[in-house]
Design a protein around this motif. Structure first.
Motif, PDB file in Angstrom:
ATOM      1  N   PHE B  35       0.840  -1.199   0.000  1.00  0.00           N
ATOM      2  CA  PHE B  35       0.000   0.000   0.000  1.00  0.00           C
ATOM      3  C   PHE B  35       0.874   1.249   0.000  1.00  0.00           C
ATOM      4  O   PHE B  35       1.993   1.253   0.500  1.00  0.00           O
ATOM      5  CB  PHE B  35      -0.870   0.067   1.269  1.00  0.00           C
ATOM      6  CG  PHE B  35      -1.751  -1.118   1.507  1.00  0.00           C
ATOM      7  CD1 PHE B  35      -1.269  -2.213   2.203  1.00  0.00           C
ATOM      8  CD2 PHE B  35      -3.066  -1.120   1.065  1.00  0.00           C
ATOM      9  CE1 PHE B  35      -2.083  -3.311   2.453  1.00  0.00           C
ATOM     10  CE2 PHE B  35      -3.883  -2.221   1.306  1.00  0.00           C
ATOM     11  CZ  PHE B  35      -3.394  -3.304   2.003  1.00  0.00           C
ATOM     12  N   TYR B  37       0.045   5.054   1.511  1.00  0.00           N
ATOM     13  CA  TYR B  37      -0.880   5.926   2.235  1.00  0.00           C
ATOM     14  C   TYR B  37      -0.326   7.342   2.223  1.00  0.00           C
ATOM     15  O   TYR B  37       0.876   7.557   2.258  1.00  0.00           O
ATOM     16  CB  TYR B  37      -1.053   5.484   3.688  1.00  0.00           C
ATOM     17  CG  TYR B  37      -1.879   4.239   3.873  1.00  0.00           C
ATOM     18  CD1 TYR B  37      -1.287   2.981   3.876  1.00  0.00           C
ATOM     19  CD2 TYR B  37      -3.257   4.317   4.044  1.00  0.00           C
ATOM     20  CE1 TYR B  37      -2.047   1.834   4.052  1.00  0.00           C
ATOM     21  CE2 TYR B  37      -4.024   3.172   4.224  1.00  0.00           C
ATOM     22  CZ  TYR B  37      -3.410   1.939   4.231  1.00  0.00           C
ATOM     23  OH  TYR B  37      -4.170   0.809   4.407  1.00  0.00           O
ATOM     24  N   GLN B  39      -0.519  11.053   4.265  1.00  0.00           N
ATOM     25  CA  GLN B  39      -0.907  11.695   5.528  1.00  0.00           C
ATOM     26  C   GLN B  39      -0.667  13.199   5.418  1.00  0.00           C
ATOM     27  O   GLN B  39       0.451  13.671   5.599  1.00  0.00           O
ATOM     28  CB  GLN B  39      -0.138  11.106   6.711  1.00  0.00           C
ATOM     29  CG  GLN B  39      -0.653  11.590   8.054  1.00  0.00           C
ATOM     30  CD  GLN B  39       0.068  10.974   9.228  1.00  0.00           C
ATOM     31  OE1 GLN B  39       1.280  10.836   9.231  1.00  0.00           O
ATOM     32  NE2 GLN B  39      -0.690  10.590  10.257  1.00  0.00           N
ATOM     33  N   ARG B  43      -3.353  14.900   9.488  1.00  0.00           N
ATOM     34  CA  ARG B  43      -2.922  13.665  10.170  1.00  0.00           C
ATOM     35  C   ARG B  43      -3.741  12.431   9.811  1.00  0.00           C
ATOM     36  O   ARG B  43      -3.441  11.346  10.281  1.00  0.00           O
ATOM     37  CB  ARG B  43      -2.902  13.842  11.697  1.00  0.00           C
ATOM     38  CG  ARG B  43      -1.933  14.895  12.172  1.00  0.00           C
ATOM     39  CD  ARG B  43      -0.523  14.474  11.915  1.00  0.00           C
ATOM     40  NE  ARG B  43       0.451  15.437  12.381  1.00  0.00           N
ATOM     41  CZ  ARG B  43       1.751  15.262  12.355  1.00  0.00           C
ATOM     42  NH1 ARG B  43       2.234  14.143  11.862  1.00  0.00           N
ATOM     43  NH2 ARG B  43       2.569  16.182  12.791  1.00  0.00           N
ATOM     44  N   GLN B  44      -4.795  12.580   9.018  1.00  0.00           N
ATOM     45  CA  GLN B  44      -5.548  11.387   8.656  1.00  0.00           C
ATOM     46  C   GLN B  44      -4.772  10.552   7.652  1.00  0.00           C
ATOM     47  O   GLN B  44      -4.133  11.090   6.743  1.00  0.00           O
ATOM     48  CB  GLN B  44      -6.907  11.750   8.070  1.00  0.00           C
ATOM     49  CG  GLN B  44      -7.751  10.525   7.728  1.00  0.00           C
ATOM     50  CD  GLN B  44      -9.192  10.837   7.469  1.00  0.00           C
ATOM     51  OE1 GLN B  44      -9.584  11.989   7.398  1.00  0.00           O
ATOM     52  NE2 GLN B  44      -9.996   9.798   7.321  1.00  0.00           N
ATOM     53  N   MET B  45      -4.799   9.251   7.790  1.00  0.00           N
ATOM     54  CA  MET B  45      -4.142   8.330   6.867  1.00  0.00           C
ATOM     55  C   MET B  45      -5.117   8.007   5.736  1.00  0.00           C
ATOM     56  O   MET B  45      -6.173   7.419   5.957  1.00  0.00           O
ATOM     57  CB  MET B  45      -3.730   7.053   7.580  1.00  0.00           C
ATOM     58  CG  MET B  45      -2.631   7.233   8.589  1.00  0.00           C
ATOM     59  SD  MET B  45      -1.048   7.606   7.825  1.00  0.00           S
ATOM     60  CE  MET B  45      -0.589   5.998   7.189  1.00  0.00           C
ATOM     61  N   LEU B  47      -5.738   6.173   2.068  1.00  0.00           N
ATOM     62  CA  LEU B  47      -5.248   5.170   1.133  1.00  0.00           C
ATOM     63  C   LEU B  47      -5.102   5.787  -0.259  1.00  0.00           C
ATOM     64  O   LEU B  47      -6.044   6.356  -0.786  1.00  0.00           O
ATOM     65  CB  LEU B  47      -6.203   3.985   1.088  1.00  0.00           C
ATOM     66  CG  LEU B  47      -5.849   2.877   0.103  1.00  0.00           C
ATOM     67  CD1 LEU B  47      -4.550   2.182   0.519  1.00  0.00           C
ATOM     68  CD2 LEU B  47      -6.989   1.878  -0.003  1.00  0.00           C
ATOM     69  N   PHE B  91       3.503   7.193   3.080  1.00  0.00           N
ATOM     70  CA  PHE B  91       4.004   5.983   3.723  1.00  0.00           C
ATOM     71  C   PHE B  91       3.756   4.778   2.827  1.00  0.00           C
ATOM     72  O   PHE B  91       2.646   4.570   2.322  1.00  0.00           O
ATOM     73  CB  PHE B  91       3.297   5.745   5.063  1.00  0.00           C
ATOM     74  CG  PHE B  91       3.661   6.735   6.133  1.00  0.00           C
ATOM     75  CD1 PHE B  91       2.851   7.825   6.398  1.00  0.00           C
ATOM     76  CD2 PHE B  91       4.810   6.563   6.886  1.00  0.00           C
ATOM     77  CE1 PHE B  91       3.165   8.743   7.383  1.00  0.00           C
ATOM     78  CE2 PHE B  91       5.143   7.463   7.894  1.00  0.00           C
ATOM     79  CZ  PHE B  91       4.314   8.561   8.128  1.00  0.00           C
ATOM     80  N   LEU B 105      -0.080  -3.930   9.399  1.00  0.00           N
ATOM     81  CA  LEU B 105       0.656  -3.200   8.385  1.00  0.00           C
ATOM     82  C   LEU B 105       2.046  -2.865   8.914  1.00  0.00           C
ATOM     83  O   LEU B 105       2.186  -2.324  10.004  1.00  0.00           O
ATOM     84  CB  LEU B 105      -0.075  -1.914   8.024  1.00  0.00           C
ATOM     85  CG  LEU B 105      -1.344  -2.048   7.185  1.00  0.00           C
ATOM     86  CD1 LEU B 105      -2.142  -0.766   7.226  1.00  0.00           C
ATOM     87  CD2 LEU B 105      -0.992  -2.403   5.752  1.00  0.00           C
ATOM     88  N   PHE B 107       5.015  -0.431   8.236  1.00  0.00           N
ATOM     89  CA  PHE B 107       5.191   0.834   7.547  1.00  0.00           C
ATOM     90  C   PHE B 107       6.667   1.186   7.383  1.00  0.00           C
ATOM     91  O   PHE B 107       7.509   0.876   8.236  1.00  0.00           O
ATOM     92  CB  PHE B 107       4.528   1.968   8.330  1.00  0.00           C
ATOM     93  CG  PHE B 107       3.031   2.006   8.213  1.00  0.00           C
ATOM     94  CD1 PHE B 107       2.236   1.287   9.081  1.00  0.00           C
ATOM     95  CD2 PHE B 107       2.426   2.773   7.226  1.00  0.00           C
ATOM     96  CE1 PHE B 107       0.850   1.332   8.973  1.00  0.00           C
ATOM     97  CE2 PHE B 107       1.046   2.816   7.109  1.00  0.00           C
ATOM     98  CZ  PHE B 107       0.254   2.092   7.987  1.00  0.00           C
TER      99      PHE B 107
END
Lengths: 116, 117
Positions: B35, B37, B39, B43-45, B47, B91, B105, B107
């Protein structure tokens, strides 16, 4: 995708106190997880929240410090107990969902805790 | 144990240009997910894109595409026509496909991307 709501979004906590973070998902999911992101760092899995049984903790995390509840398939809580400044982090709830693309992990908005 | 390495702590790109973020990983497994991601400062992750290891075809999502090289254990992200809203931490993450570790996960440390006007 998945709609995942976390509360609180942000809080300032006193040393020695405990805080419970709530995670609500818009539909039933089998897998729910809690991650921690310390300042300037990447994410680390704290535990898997299992419905109907105890959470499964990763190495370095213990139930006494991070008790987790999972009363049903749409809700979980993470408590950060006896907080110290080292617990200042973003705590993120995530869920696994099987969609047309297969198994994917989605995250909530995160709860940003500062311990003073 | 699986590891994920992002060798570029910071990158910058001009608006409308193309940028590639690098990611390598180490695993002994044959079936897994990868994946990317994003951010942002909120601060929200979020996809960005997802790849299944058994699929040879590289995943694409609008301006985002990957170059998945399974033998080399490489999973780079290409962002075309970069926009100011792409400014974020990116990430790379690995997840096993089966078994008790599903959902764990792993990272990388992240790449901070700045898109300049």
């Amino acid at each position: 995708s998945a709609v995942i709501s976390q509360k609180p979004s942000r809080d300032i906590c006193q040393r020695g106190t405990s805080l419970t973070i709530q995670c609500q998902v818009d539909s039933q999911v089998t897998m729910m997880f809690w991650y921690r992101q310390q300042p300037g760092q990447s994410l680390t899995l704290i535990a898997t929240a299992n419905q109907g049984s105890e959470a499964t903790y990763e190495s370095g995390f213990v139930i006494d410090k991070f008790p987790i509840s999972r009363p049903n398939l749409t809700f979980s809580t993470l408590t950060v107990s006896n907080m110290s400044p080292e617990d200042s982090s973003i705590y993120l709830c995530s869920v696994g969902r099987d969609g047309k693309l297969g198994n994917t992990i989605y995250f909530g908005e995160g709860s940003w805790l500062t311990v003073v | 144990a699986q590891t994920v390495t992002q060798s570029q702590p910071e990158m910058s790109v001009q608006e409308a240009e193309t940028v590639t973020l690098s990611c390598t990983y180490d695993t002994s497994e044959n079936n897994y997910y990868l994946f990317w991601y994003k951010q942002p400062p909120s601060r929200q992750m979020i996809l960005v894109i997802r790849q299944e290891a058994y699929k040879q075809q590289n995943a694409t999502e609008n301006r985002f595409s990957v170059n998945f090289q399974k033998a080399a254990k490489s999973f780079s992200l290409k962002i075309s026509d970069s926009q100011l809203g792409d400014t974020a931490m990116y990430f790379c993450a690995f997840m096993t496909r089966y078994g008790g570790s599903q959902g764990n996960l792993i990272f990388g440390k992240g790449t901070k991307l700045s898109v300049k006007p």
